[in-house]
Design an enzyme around this catalytic site. Sequence first.
Site, mmCIF file in Angstrom:
data_model
loop_
_atom_site.group_PDB
_atom_site.id
_atom_site.type_symbol
_atom_site.label_atom_id
_atom_site.label_comp_id
_atom_site.label_asym_id
_atom_site.label_seq_id
_atom_site.Cartn_x
_atom_site.Cartn_y
_atom_site.Cartn_z
ATOM 1 N N ASP A 1 28.945 -35.040 69.500
ATOM 2 C CA ASP A 1 29.630 -34.153 68.552
ATOM 3 C C ASP A 1 28.865 -34.185 67.227
ATOM 4 O O ASP A 1 27.767 -34.754 67.128
ATOM 5 C CB ASP A 1 31.119 -34.523 68.434
ATOM 6 N N CYS B 1 29.451 -40.066 69.658
ATOM 7 C CA CYS B 1 30.339 -39.483 68.645
ATOM 8 C C CYS B 1 30.398 -40.482 67.493
ATOM 9 O O CYS B 1 29.570 -41.384 67.413
ATOM 10 C CB CYS B 1 31.699 -39.096 69.218
ATOM 11 N N THR C 1 32.597 -42.899 66.611
ATOM 12 C CA THR C 1 32.909 -44.265 67.060
ATOM 13 C C THR C 1 32.435 -44.526 68.478
ATOM 14 O O THR C 1 32.409 -45.684 68.901
ATOM 15 C CB THR C 1 34.428 -44.478 67.054
ATOM 16 N N HIS D 1 26.989 -54.625 86.723
ATOM 17 C CA HIS D 1 28.297 -54.916 87.325
ATOM 18 C C HIS D 1 29.132 -53.675 87.625
ATOM 19 O O HIS D 1 29.932 -53.692 88.556
ATOM 20 C CB HIS D 1 29.113 -55.835 86.404
ATOM 21 N N HIS E 1 30.422 -56.759 93.442
ATOM 22 C CA HIS E 1 30.889 -55.663 92.580
ATOM 23 C C HIS E 1 31.228 -54.396 93.371
ATOM 24 O O HIS E 1 31.921 -53.516 92.859
ATOM 25 C CB HIS E 1 29.829 -55.345 91.520
HETATM 26 C C1 RB5 Z 1 34.790 -36.999 64.383
HETATM 27 O O1 RB5 Z 1 35.095 -37.018 63.043
HETATM 28 C C2 RB5 Z 1 35.232 -38.284 65.045
HETATM 29 O O2 RB5 Z 1 36.608 -38.344 65.160
HETATM 30 C C3 RB5 Z 1 34.588 -38.405 66.395
HETATM 31 O O3 RB5 Z 1 33.208 -38.361 66.263
HETATM 32 C C4 RB5 Z 1 34.850 -39.690 67.176
HETATM 33 O O4 RB5 Z 1 34.616 -40.808 66.364
HETATM 34 C C5 RB5 Z 1 36.125 -39.759 67.882
HETATM 35 O O5 RB5 Z 1 36.397 -40.722 68.646
#
Ligand code: RB5
Length: 153
Positions: free
Chosen positions: A13, A70, A72, A103, A138
């Site tokens: 994203d 993304c 996080t 695994h 596994h």
């Molecule tokens: C975008 O602002 C953020 O929410 C997205 O990149 C991600 O971290 C969501 O899990």
Amino acid sequence: MTPAQTPIALGADHAGVGLKATLREALRAAGHPVLDLGTEGEASVDYPDFARAVCAAVTEGRARFGVLVCGTGIGISIAANRDPAIRCALVHDATAARLTRAHNDANVIAFGARLIGTEVALDALRVFLSTPYEGGRHNRRVAKLSPDWTPPS
Ligand code: RB5
């Protein structure tokens, strides 16, 4: 198409687009064909759309592995794991990258661009791509994750 010629699919994203570009160029420099499924640019987009595109490429055999980014890594890895054929691991270091291949036979790796250093992500990706699945004990567990899964030959 032999495995080495099958591309690595990338998706991100807007929060992950910078790290995706860095990973893409590193993959190309190492000789891996890549399939970049976007996004491009920093306009706000929805991470499930890019998870879906990358997962489809993996499950349809158009990509050998998927790489998702993304902010996080959490949202995009949750989205990826809604596909029963996808085993996506959100990793923060090379050890987790190695163990999820060995695994879990992970076929997609996810990163949080706002949480991980570039060198750590590059190292984790290198290790992910070079670590084989271990099989053995596994197999039964991975089969319970992905009902259509068969051990790689
Ligand atoms: C975008 O602002 C953020 O929410 C997205 O990149 C991600 O971290 C969501 O899990």
